[in-house]
Write an enzyme that holds these catalytic residues in place. Structure first.
Site, PDB file in Angstrom:
ATOM      1  N   ASP A 220       0.071 -12.713  14.715  1.00 37.24           N
ATOM      2  CA  ASP A 220       0.384 -13.387  15.976  1.00 37.24           C
ATOM      3  C   ASP A 220      -0.854 -13.529  16.863  1.00 37.24           C
ATOM      4  O   ASP A 220      -1.259 -12.570  17.527  1.00 37.24           O
ATOM      5  CB  ASP A 220       1.474 -12.567  16.706  1.00 37.24           C
ATOM      6  CG  ASP A 220       1.858 -13.191  18.023  1.00 37.24           C
ATOM      7  OD1 ASP A 220       2.502 -12.495  18.846  1.00 37.24           O
ATOM      8  OD2 ASP A 220       1.522 -14.366  18.255  1.00 37.24           O
TER       9      ASP A 220
ATOM     10  N   ASP B 260      -1.238 -20.383  19.102  1.00 40.54           N
ATOM     11  CA  ASP B 260      -0.349 -19.222  18.943  1.00 40.54           C
ATOM     12  C   ASP B 260       0.446 -19.258  17.644  1.00 40.54           C
ATOM     13  O   ASP B 260       1.500 -19.904  17.567  1.00 40.54           O
ATOM     14  CB  ASP B 260       0.610 -19.160  20.150  1.00 40.54           C
ATOM     15  CG  ASP B 260       1.514 -17.942  20.106  1.00 40.54           C
ATOM     16  OD1 ASP B 260       2.353 -17.788  21.016  1.00 40.54           O
ATOM     17  OD2 ASP B 260       1.393 -17.157  19.144  1.00 40.54           O
TER      18      ASP B 260
HETATM   19  C1  LIG Z   1      11.808 -11.968  17.434  1.00 36.41           C
HETATM   20  O1  LIG Z   1      10.708 -12.394  16.678  1.00 36.41           O
HETATM   21  C2  LIG Z   1       9.536 -12.592  17.348  1.00 36.41           C
HETATM   22  C3  LIG Z   1       9.404 -12.547  18.728  1.00 36.41           C
HETATM   23  C4  LIG Z   1       8.156 -12.765  19.296  1.00 36.41           C
HETATM   24  C5  LIG Z   1       7.048 -13.048  18.504  1.00 36.41           C
HETATM   25  C6  LIG Z   1       5.707 -13.285  19.113  1.00 36.41           C
HETATM   26  N1  LIG Z   1       5.632 -14.619  19.685  1.00 36.41           N
HETATM   27  C7  LIG Z   1       7.189 -13.122  17.134  1.00 36.41           C
HETATM   28  C8  LIG Z   1       8.414 -12.890  16.563  1.00 36.41           C
HETATM   29  O2  LIG Z   1       8.588 -12.950  15.251  1.00 36.41           O
END
Ligand SMILES: COc1ccc(CN)cc1O
Length: 327
Positions: free
Chosen positions: A33, A215
């Site tokens: 991420d 992102d």
């Molecule tokens: C609930 O899953 C996620 C929530 C947030 C992120 C980061 N943007 C990645 C995920 O896979």
């Protein structure tokens, strides 16, 4: 000098991409991420009701960072928290001997339900790492000085395995030249300025550009409301559905390609990438891959955009920069 490559496996509808990471003596599948800076994973400390079906990190191989805790909330309001261990982390052959590994003692239902994911590996800037009282470095920052070149690359694909590389740029993965733009690290993101947008073959611009972040941890492409509105105005049956919280289109639609100008170059997202996914299995209404960035404060170039380009996250120079090339 370390270099390495790891697969990025798409989950259903390319909602996220998971990569194998060895932590201590477990191999876990993590969501890389570039929009956050914590490396956290489900662990033997997580409540069984929250971690059923997930791979678990066993901190017995690590050394606890006494008094260190972490607690993160993402843009979608999902959250996780826990304690911290220093342990060996290996990604595609690149080894961090003492990486801060954030073991989850609590996670929100969004993570519990996403059984394919065992956690996240943050690749934003360490300035936004959530560990207290002393923030720790991301995997990239930990290994950075041992890499052949302080870069990582992102080559995501629509409905197919892509890859992340650390320490080198693979010229076989892109065509034409890489266009570099400066990065503003003030908010801890890989933040840059997009010059403008247009839809279809026309040069009828859908609007001026603006501040954006690259992102990998966000599925869709969030753009200024005026740009999203103009884009969907050209699609029969497209509508803003308050109940779904965004633009929807008929799944039978063929959306126009979407063009983004960055650093004086134009990058095209095929229209098919914007026919994102049925609202629920069997529905003939699909959620749009472009949505409005209202309330976020900047645009988010998530996977819908990134899977159309080859992206270089370059911290090898006097200041960080992003590079984009056609795939
Ligand atoms: C609930 O899953 C996620 C929530 C947030 C992120 C980061 N943007 C990645 C995920 O896979």
């Amino acid at each position: 000098c370390q270099t390495g490559e790891v697969a990025a496996d798409p989950q259903l509808y390319d909602q996220s991409y998971l990569s194998p990471v060895t932590i201590g003596n477990s191999e876990l599948m993590l969501d890389f991420d570039t929009g956050s800076a914590d490396l956290w994973c489900f662990s033997t400390e997580s409540p069984a009701a929250q971690s059923a079906g997930h791979g678990l990190y066993n901190p017995s191989t690590g050394t606890e960072l006494d008094g260190a805790f972490w607690d993160i909330t993402y843009g979608d309001q999902s959250a996780a928290s826990g304690n911290v261990f220093a342990d060996k982390v290996v990604v595609g052959g690149v080894t961090a001997t003492k990486q801060a590994v954030e073991a989850a003692t609590s996670v929100s239902y969004e993570f519990t339900e996403d059984v394919a994911s065992d956690g996240l590996l943050g690749l934003a800037f360490s300035s936004i790492n959530t560990i207290l009282p002393q923030p720790q470095t991301t995997f990239f920052d930990t290994v950075r000085n041992s890499l052949a070149k302080a870069v990582f690359t992102v080559d995501l694909k629509k409905g197919a395995a892509g890859s992340y590389t650390f320490g080198y740029i693979d010229s076989s993965k892109y065509s034409g030249a890489i266009t570099y733009v400066p990065v503003n690290t003030a908010n801890g993101f890989w933040q840059f300025t997009a010059d403008g947008y247009s839809a279809g073959g026309s040069d009828s611009s859908t609007g001026r550009g603006g501040v954006a972040i690259a992102d990998t941890g966000t599925s869709l492409l969030y753009l200024p409301a005026s740009v999203a509105k103009a884009y969907y105005s050209g699609i029969q049956g497209a509508t803003f559905d308050f109940r779904q919280g965004g633009y929807t289109i008929p799944c039978s639609a063929t959306p126009p390609d979407f063009n983004v100008a960055i650093g004086g170059k134009t990058f095209t997202v095929p229209g098919s990438y914007i026919n994102y996914a049925p609202l629920r299995a069997g529905s003939s209404t699909c959620f749009g891959g472009i949505q409005a960035d209202t309330g976020i404060g900047f645009s988010i170039f998530g996977d819908v955009f990134l899977k159309a380009v080859y992206a270089v996250f370059d911290d090898s120079g006097s200041s960080p920069r992003l590079g984009f090339a056609a795939q």
